[in-house]
Scaffold this motif. Structure first.
Motif, PDB file in Angstrom:
ATOM      1  N   GLN A 123     -71.643 120.042  79.600  1.00  0.00           N
ATOM      2  CA  GLN A 123     -72.779 121.062  79.264  1.00  0.00           C
ATOM      3  C   GLN A 123     -73.152 120.736  78.186  1.00  0.00           C
ATOM      4  O   GLN A 123     -74.077 121.227  77.137  1.00  0.00           O
ATOM      5  CB  GLN A 123     -72.704 122.650  79.664  1.00  0.00           C
ATOM      6  N   TRP A 124     -72.234 121.185  76.677  1.00  0.00           N
ATOM      7  CA  TRP A 124     -71.981 121.139  75.510  1.00  0.00           C
ATOM      8  C   TRP A 124     -72.477 119.632  75.060  1.00  0.00           C
ATOM      9  O   TRP A 124     -73.737 119.748  74.530  1.00  0.00           O
ATOM     10  CB  TRP A 124     -70.781 121.009  74.381  1.00  0.00           C
ATOM     11  N   LYS A 125     -72.577 118.335  75.489  1.00  0.00           N
ATOM     12  CA  LYS A 125     -72.557 117.577  74.933  1.00  0.00           C
ATOM     13  C   LYS A 125     -74.479 117.375  75.545  1.00  0.00           C
ATOM     14  O   LYS A 125     -75.259 116.957  74.452  1.00  0.00           O
ATOM     15  CB  LYS A 125     -72.655 116.462  76.086  1.00  0.00           C
ATOM     16  N   VAL A 345     -63.376 128.770  62.420  1.00  0.00           N
ATOM     17  CA  VAL A 345     -64.506 128.814  63.415  1.00  0.00           C
ATOM     18  C   VAL A 345     -63.991 129.839  64.285  1.00  0.00           C
ATOM     19  O   VAL A 345     -62.526 129.808  64.594  1.00  0.00           O
ATOM     20  CB  VAL A 345     -64.266 126.902  63.112  1.00  0.00           C
ATOM     21  N   VAL A 346     -64.799 129.127  64.966  1.00  0.00           N
ATOM     22  CA  VAL A 346     -64.791 129.355  66.709  1.00  0.00           C
ATOM     23  C   VAL A 346     -63.570 129.373  67.329  1.00  0.00           C
ATOM     24  O   VAL A 346     -63.090 127.459  67.196  1.00  0.00           O
ATOM     25  CB  VAL A 346     -65.561 129.457  67.883  1.00  0.00           C
ATOM     26  N   PRO A 347     -62.312 129.886  67.957  1.00  0.00           N
ATOM     27  CA  PRO A 347     -61.002 129.317  67.984  1.00  0.00           C
ATOM     28  C   PRO A 347     -60.887 128.247  68.867  1.00  0.00           C
ATOM     29  O   PRO A 347     -62.134 128.412  69.793  1.00  0.00           O
ATOM     30  CB  PRO A 347     -60.541 130.582  68.489  1.00  0.00           C
ATOM     31  N   GLN A 409     -69.459 120.250  63.883  1.00  0.00           N
ATOM     32  CA  GLN A 409     -70.611 120.720  63.146  1.00  0.00           C
ATOM     33  C   GLN A 409     -71.027 121.181  62.840  1.00  0.00           C
ATOM     34  O   GLN A 409     -72.427 120.424  63.825  1.00  0.00           O
ATOM     35  CB  GLN A 409     -69.828 119.775  61.672  1.00  0.00           C
ATOM     36  N   CYS A 410     -71.678 122.501  61.512  1.00  0.00           N
ATOM     37  CA  CYS A 410     -73.126 122.440  61.839  1.00  0.00           C
ATOM     38  C   CYS A 410     -74.512 121.106  61.925  1.00  0.00           C
ATOM     39  O   CYS A 410     -74.070 120.474  61.157  1.00  0.00           O
ATOM     40  CB  CYS A 410     -73.678 123.372  60.642  1.00  0.00           C
ATOM     41  N   PRO A 411     -75.088 121.090  63.081  1.00  0.00           N
ATOM     42  CA  PRO A 411     -76.133 120.453  63.171  1.00  0.00           C
ATOM     43  C   PRO A 411     -76.992 120.714  62.250  1.00  0.00           C
ATOM     44  O   PRO A 411     -78.768 119.693  61.761  1.00  0.00           O
ATOM     45  CB  PRO A 411     -76.947 120.192  64.638  1.00  0.00           C
TER      46      PRO A 411
HETATM   47  C1  HEM Z   1     -75.636 127.958  55.380  1.00  0.00           C
HETATM   48  C2  HEM Z   1     -76.020 128.175  56.131  1.00  0.00           C
HETATM   49  C3  HEM Z   1     -74.821 127.651  57.664  1.00  0.00           C
HETATM   50  C4  HEM Z   1     -73.644 127.822  57.566  1.00  0.00           C
HETATM   51  C5  HEM Z   1     -72.546 127.625  56.250  1.00  0.00           C
HETATM   52  C6  HEM Z   1     -73.514 127.516  59.075  1.00  0.00           C
HETATM   53  C7  HEM Z   1     -71.846 126.872  59.134  1.00  0.00           C
HETATM   54  C8  HEM Z   1     -71.596 126.368  60.747  1.00  0.00           C
HETATM   55  C9  HEM Z   1     -69.655 126.034  61.058  1.00  0.00           C
HETATM   56  C10 HEM Z   1     -69.489 126.388  59.593  1.00  0.00           C
HETATM   57  C11 HEM Z   1     -70.106 125.637  62.296  1.00  0.00           C
HETATM   58  C12 HEM Z   1     -69.201 125.749  62.907  1.00  0.00           C
HETATM   59  C13 HEM Z   1     -68.955 126.725  64.054  1.00  0.00           C
HETATM   60  C14 HEM Z   1     -67.530 125.964  65.053  1.00  0.00           C
HETATM   61  O1  HEM Z   1     -67.298 125.423  65.476  1.00  0.00           O
HETATM   62  O2  HEM Z   1     -67.473 127.575  65.346  1.00  0.00           O
HETATM   63  C15 HEM Z   1     -71.696 125.753  62.504  1.00  0.00           C
HETATM   64  C16 HEM Z   1     -72.289 125.447  63.992  1.00  0.00           C
HETATM   65  C17 HEM Z   1     -73.493 125.450  64.113  1.00  0.00           C
HETATM   66  N1  HEM Z   1     -74.736 126.196  63.469  1.00  0.00           N
HETATM   67 FE1  HEM Z   1     -74.232 126.416  61.887  1.00  0.00          FE
HETATM   68  N2  HEM Z   1     -74.152 127.219  59.846  1.00  0.00           N
HETATM   69  C18 HEM Z   1     -75.488 127.254  58.788  1.00  0.00           C
HETATM   70  C19 HEM Z   1     -76.306 126.762  59.449  1.00  0.00           C
HETATM   71  C20 HEM Z   1     -77.190 127.210  60.735  1.00  0.00           C
HETATM   72  C21 HEM Z   1     -78.827 127.301  60.553  1.00  0.00           C
HETATM   73  C22 HEM Z   1     -79.719 127.962  59.552  1.00  0.00           C
HETATM   74  C23 HEM Z   1     -78.688 127.321  61.742  1.00  0.00           C
HETATM   75  C24 HEM Z   1     -79.874 127.122  62.619  1.00  0.00           C
HETATM   76  C25 HEM Z   1     -81.321 126.735  62.342  1.00  0.00           C
HETATM   77  C26 HEM Z   1     -77.221 126.942  62.721  1.00  0.00           C
HETATM   78  C27 HEM Z   1     -76.745 126.374  63.820  1.00  0.00           C
HETATM   79  C28 HEM Z   1     -75.596 125.722  64.046  1.00  0.00           C
HETATM   80  C29 HEM Z   1     -75.542 125.478  65.776  1.00  0.00           C
HETATM   81  C30 HEM Z   1     -76.359 125.578  66.357  1.00  0.00           C
HETATM   82  C31 HEM Z   1     -73.787 125.241  65.528  1.00  0.00           C
HETATM   83  C32 HEM Z   1     -72.979 125.176  66.721  1.00  0.00           C
HETATM   84  C33 HEM Z   1     -72.606 123.942  67.106  1.00  0.00           C
HETATM   85  C34 HEM Z   1     -72.528 123.120  68.016  1.00  0.00           C
HETATM   86  O3  HEM Z   1     -70.844 123.848  68.854  1.00  0.00           O
HETATM   87  O4  HEM Z   1     -72.135 122.111  68.633  1.00  0.00           O
HETATM   88  N3  HEM Z   1     -76.349 126.860  61.678  1.00  0.00           N
HETATM   89  N4  HEM Z   1     -72.633 126.314  61.712  1.00  0.00           N
END
Ligand code: HEM
Length: 467
Positions: A123-125, A345-347, A409-411
């Motif tokens: 589901q994640w992929k 991060v989310v655990p 990591q953040c996409p």
């Molecule tokens: C400075 C801004 C941002 C920071 C520092 C940041 C940081 C992060 C971090 C640390 C994670 C990993 C979370 C985890 O594993 O628990 C993450 C995941 C994610 N972020 Fe960001 N984020 C930022 C902006 C954004 C923006 C603008 C969006 C959408 C437009 C976004 C969408 C996502 C999504 C969808 C994930 C989940 C990825 C996955 O689990 O595969 N983030 N972000």
């Protein structure tokens, strides 16, 4: 019969207390941060960065540990403070999948459990591929520039003092609205009801007593809050339906075209993108402008770089790139390091007995990467609490992980960096700014309490002067 009530009540309290505070036998071999200071810190609603700085980092540093056990809102969690161990965790998605969100938590009632952030395996992929493609369709620099002009219109032609973290939030909501949702939240044009309602709901969810014992949501339900959350969810669903009826060239419309996404997945991802996409950027932008305000020499140098590279020309994806503006980019990197928007991060949950570095981790353990701690470890960063963008000339980026590490990591990291460079460059060209006299942030940045590991400065006033 009545004489049985008190002993029964005592047994319930005893079992609850035991469940909340006692360390499971399988985790007792791990170095453990003392619980009472942590409990006090949560109950006094201390921000996450202060808790890590005062309680977790010194404990780990004194003992030279890369992993410590921390009591987090009613349960024990392994915090990883070492970049190499963090990478080991983040790279192995099968051994360390995302933990299932807690059932009773109202936060997860709002966000749902079918989104990219918490899903695992196939589901994640599927969702990751789709969301990465959607985010990378194009870099929406034109929209960022248009919104920067809206911010300038609000700041005006003279001198003005504003609650900057609110401006940053309104900018970030509109940035997300125009690029991800193809919807104008009008957060910068007016005091958006939507944003006000969202903030009200989030602060209701953040009640520390309910966070420590989510079971109270069932025992003493907060019906009014629950109704408000459901109304907010309905607004997102309405937005989704409108998009389905009239798609545009935004990211959500792109995702809607995927036949493999269910309505629930679309809804949950829409809410998740709203939250993860604007609270993080708002925190990052607030922090960046704070450090430029408190370091006038660095602000001047960043302005000179823009004058030299862009001059009076229009901003474009090219002249706003990291390569074109290396000093401004380093300023952003440094603010993301020093006041990390997501503290941890989310655990993850170990799916089998495992070995992380020298630490033995039993199956079923909650683990998180403590990004704030990795960004402030003295063995890695010279003077970690000092704001010094030039450090990236010599200190490696290996330990700079504001967007986390590995496949999850953040996409949107490139999107987020462009968003910050655009607003900063646009305002640096036309304004100077400083902290007003008597600011509570004079000595150091003060963040608001967030139970969701988000870092946003609290009541940050900045004074802008038109150049
Ligand atoms: C400075 C801004 C941002 C920071 C520092 C940041 C940081 C992060 C971090 C640390 C994670 C990993 C979370 C985890 O594993 O628990 C993450 C995941 C994610 N972020 Fe960001 N984020 C930022 C902006 C954004 C923006 C603008 C969006 C959408 C437009 C976004 C969408 C996502 C999504 C969808 C994930 C989940 C990825 C996955 O689990 O595969 N983030 N972000």
């Amino acid at each position: 019969m009545a004489s049985l009530y008190w002993p029964l009540a005592l047994v319930v309290v005893f079992l609850l207390t035991r469940r909340l505070f006692v360390v499971p036998a399988s985790l007792r071999h791990l170095p453990r941060v003392p619980i009472f200071p942590l409990l006090k810190s949560y109950l006094s609603m201390e921000p996450e960065d202060a808790r890590i700085r005062k309680l977790i980092l010194p404990f780990a540093n004194e003992r030279q540990e890369g992993v410590v056990l921390v009591w987090v809102l009613g349960r024990w969690m392994v915090h990883i403070l070492d970049q190499q161990i963090a990478r080991q965790l983040c790279d192995d998605l099968a051994l360390y999948p995302k933990e299932k969100p807690p059932n009773d938590s109202l936060l997860w009632h709002l966000i749902g459990n079918s989104n990219i952030l918490v899903s695992n395996a196939t589901q994640w992929k599927k969702q990751s591929r789709l969301i990465n493609d959607a985010i990378n369709l194009q870099m929406p620099v034109e929209q960022f520039v248009a919104l920067t002009n809206n911010v300038k219109a609000l700041l005006g032609q003279g001198t003005i003092t504003v609650r900057w973290e609110e401006f940053a939030q309104r900018f970030a909501v509109d940035a997300l609205g125009s690029t991800v949702f193809g919807h104008d939240f009008e957060a910068l044009k007016q005091q958006s009801m939507f944003v006000r309602e969202y903030n009200g709901v989030m602060s209701g969810i953040a009640n520390p007593v309910y966070l420590i014992a989510p079971v109270l949501e069932r025992l003493v339900p907060r019906t009014t809050l629950l109704n408000r959350i459901d109304t907010l969810i309905e607004q997102f669903v309405a937005l989704l339906k409108a998009k389905q009826n009239s798609p545009g060239d935004d990211m959500m419309s792109y995702m809607l075209r995927d036949p493999d996404m269910s309505q629930k997945e679309l809804r949950d991802n829409m809410i998740l993108l709203f939250i993860s996409g604007h609270d993080t950027s708002a925190g990052a932008l607030s922090t960046l402008f704070y450090f430029l305000a408190t370091h006038p020499e660095i602000q001047r140098r960043a302005r000179e770089e823009i004058a030299a590279v862009v001059g009076k020309a229009d901003f474009t994806a090219e002249n706003l790139s990291a390569n074109s503006l290396p000093f401004l980019n380093a300023c952003i990197r440094e603010s993301l390091r020093i006041n990390t928007p997501i503290s941890y991060v989310v655990p993850r949950m170990s799916s089998a007995d495992a070995q992380l570095g020298k630490y033995t981790i039993p199956a079923g353990t909650s683990l998180t990467v403590d990004i704030y701690a990795i960004h402030h470890t003295e063995a890695v960063w010279k003077d970690p609490h000092v704001y010094r963008p030039e450090r990236f000339d010599t200190e490696g980026l290996k330990n700079w992980v504001p967007f986390a590490l590995g496949p999850r990591q953040c996409p949107a990291r490139n999107f987020a960096m462009y968003e910050q460079r655009t607003l900063a460059a646009g305002l640096l060209r036309d304004y100077e700014w400083e902290l007003p006299a008597g600011s509570k942030h004079c000595n150091s940045i003060q963040n608001a309490f967030s139970p969701f590991a988000l870092t946003v400065p609290h009541k940050l006033h900045l004074t802008f002067h038109k150049l």
